[in-house]
Structure formats: structure tokens, C-alpha cells
Design a protein around this motif. Structure first.
Motif, PDB file in Angstrom:
ATOM      1  N   UNK A   1       0.827  -1.204   0.000  1.00 39.52           N
ATOM      2  CA  UNK A   1       0.000   0.000   0.000  1.00 39.52           C
ATOM      3  C   UNK A   1       0.858   1.251   0.000  1.00 39.52           C
ATOM      4  N   UNK A   2       1.960   1.238   0.744  1.00 40.83           N
ATOM      5  CA  UNK A   2       2.870   2.388   0.794  1.00 40.83           C
ATOM      6  C   UNK A   2       3.444   2.685  -0.583  1.00 40.83           C
ATOM      7  N   UNK A   3       3.882   1.641  -1.272  1.00 42.62           N
ATOM      8  CA  UNK A   3       4.445   1.816  -2.612  1.00 42.62           C
ATOM      9  C   UNK A   3       3.384   2.332  -3.577  1.00 42.62           C
ATOM     10  N   UNK A   4       2.197   1.742  -3.518  1.00 44.22           N
ATOM     11  CA  UNK A   4       1.122   2.134  -4.436  1.00 44.22           C
ATOM     12  C   UNK A   4       0.696   3.588  -4.209  1.00 44.22           C
ATOM     13  N   UNK A   5       0.518   3.956  -2.954  1.00 42.52           N
ATOM     14  CA  UNK A   5       0.078   5.315  -2.650  1.00 42.52           C
ATOM     15  C   UNK A   5       1.146   6.348  -3.003  1.00 42.52           C
ATOM     16  N   UNK A   6       2.394   6.045  -2.690  1.00 35.98           N
ATOM     17  CA  UNK A   6       3.486   6.987  -2.960  1.00 35.98           C
ATOM     18  C   UNK A   6       3.676   7.208  -4.449  1.00 35.98           C
ATOM     19  N   UNK A   7       3.695   6.126  -5.215  1.00 35.09           N
ATOM     20  CA  UNK A   7       3.912   6.262  -6.660  1.00 35.09           C
ATOM     21  C   UNK A   7       2.705   6.898  -7.342  1.00 35.09           C
TER      22      UNK A   7
END
Length: 207
Positions: free
Chosen positions: A39-45
Motif C-alpha cells: 500500500x505504501x508503494x502504491x500510494x506513494x507512486x
């Protein structure tokens, strides 16, 4: 603006645009992405893709506001390509980490989950823009056709914002700042273009 200053600004822009990606890599290596790394990767990108896309859209209104800012045009393509870069990682995160490359699930999502539909539409619109971002492509298409094609960026940004709103839980207002900024930019461009053309006609009529 002299060449040295331009190179310095472009270098700083590269550093700023790559910083979120570098931070993600560091967090992944140090295992500090939080309780839900995917989720962190998806939200950040996803957020940075939208942010850089909107920043690229801000360049023309700023140039219309002041001729002194005409040098900003040299950064529009770079920001647009970084938006595509983060959007590609965002999509890859979904396909690889959420779906585990199971394309049968993707077929279901793309027809039934509205935030996936909006997000995929945004990415699809960005693909031809990234593919025609070179000087060669501009010459090949011709200025007018290239400009018409690249107006798709507005629809891509709108689809991206819709994707963001549909993805967050009801009551979460994190997409609001980007939404307001995009709305202002979409409104400002035709208004500033009209003012600019009116001033030009006034000057021409006086000569």
C-alpha cells in the motif's frame, strides 16, 4: 537564462523528482515501508504521478502570467515523463504485488471495479504522450497534430484524480489539494489564453 543556470535547475529537478523513488528504495532495503508495504508503494507512486502531471500542467498558465517565466517550458517534458515513470511503477505494483500477475483477476477488475477502470484509463492516455515526447516525434507528427494529441494530458489528469477519489475510503480528503489545484489550472488556462490574446489584439490594433 544562461546554460549553466539551466543545467543547475534541471539537475535539481531530477533530484527532486527522483527523491520519492529513492526514499521508497531505501525503505524497502531497510524494511521500513510500514505495516502494509504494498500500500505504501502504491500510494506513494500514485500520488507522485499525479503531482508531477499537475506540475507539468501548471507551466503554461505560469508562462501566460509572465513572459519572464518562459524558460519553464524546458521542464514540462521532464515533469511529464517523471509522471509516466511513477504511473508505470504504480501500475506494476498493482499487477505484481496485488494481482501476483494473475491476469484473470485483472480482467475482472478492469470491468467491475470503478477505481481500477479510471486508473487504467489515465495510464492508457499517458502512454501515447510518453511515446511521442521526443523531438523526433514532434517533427514526425508536426506541431499542430502533436499539440492536439498532447491535450490528452488533461483527460489523463482528470481520470487520475477520479481514480484517487474512488480509491480512498469515504470521508478521506487526501485527494482534495490535488483536485483543487487541477481545477484551478483547468480554469486558468483558457482564461489566461483569452486575456493574452486580447492584449495581443489591442497592441496590434494600435500599430
Amino acid at each position: 537564462m544562461n546554460r549553466k543556470t539551466l543545467i543547475t535547475l534541471k539537475t535539481l529537478t531530477w533530484i527532486a523528482c527522483l527523491s520519492p523513488f529513492a526514499l521508497l528504495v531505501y525503505q524497502a532495503v531497510t524494511n521500513t515501508l510500514g505495516p502494509d508495504p504494498t500500500s505504501t508503494i502504491a500510494l506513494t507512486t500514485g500520488y507522485n504521478a499525479l503531482l508531477m502531471l499537475i506540475l507539468s500542467l501548471a507551466i503554461t498558465p505560469l508562462r501566460l502570467l509572465s513572459p519572464r517565466l518562459s524558460w519553464l517550458i524546458k521542464f514540462r517534458r521532464l515533469l511529464g515523463l517523471f509522471a509516466f515513470f511513477y504511473a508505470s511503477i504504480h501500475l506494476a505494483t498493482y499487477v505484481a504485488l496485488y494481482l501476483n500477475f494473475d491476469m484473470s483477476v485483472f480482467k475482472t477488475d478492469i470491468t467491475k471495479r470503478r477505481f481500477i477502470i479510471a486508473g487504467f484509463a489515465a495510464y492508457t492516455l499517458l502512454v501515447p504522450l510518453a511515446a511521442t515526447s521526443t523531438t523526433w516525434a514532434i517533427r514526425k507528427l508536426g506541431g499542430k497534430r502533436w499539440n492536439r494529441l498532447h491535450k490528452l494530458v488533461y483527460f489523463a489528469a482528470i481520470c487520475g484524480i477520479i481514480h484517487y477519489w474512488w480509491q480512498v475510503k469515504p470521508g478521506v480528503l487526501s485527494p482534495m489539494n490535488l483536485t483543487i489545484t487541477l481545477f484551478v489550472l483547468l480554469l486558468a488556462r483558457p482564461v489566461l489564453t483569452w486575456i493574452h490574446e486580447r492584449k495581443a489584439r489591442t497592441v496590434y490594433s494600435r500599430t
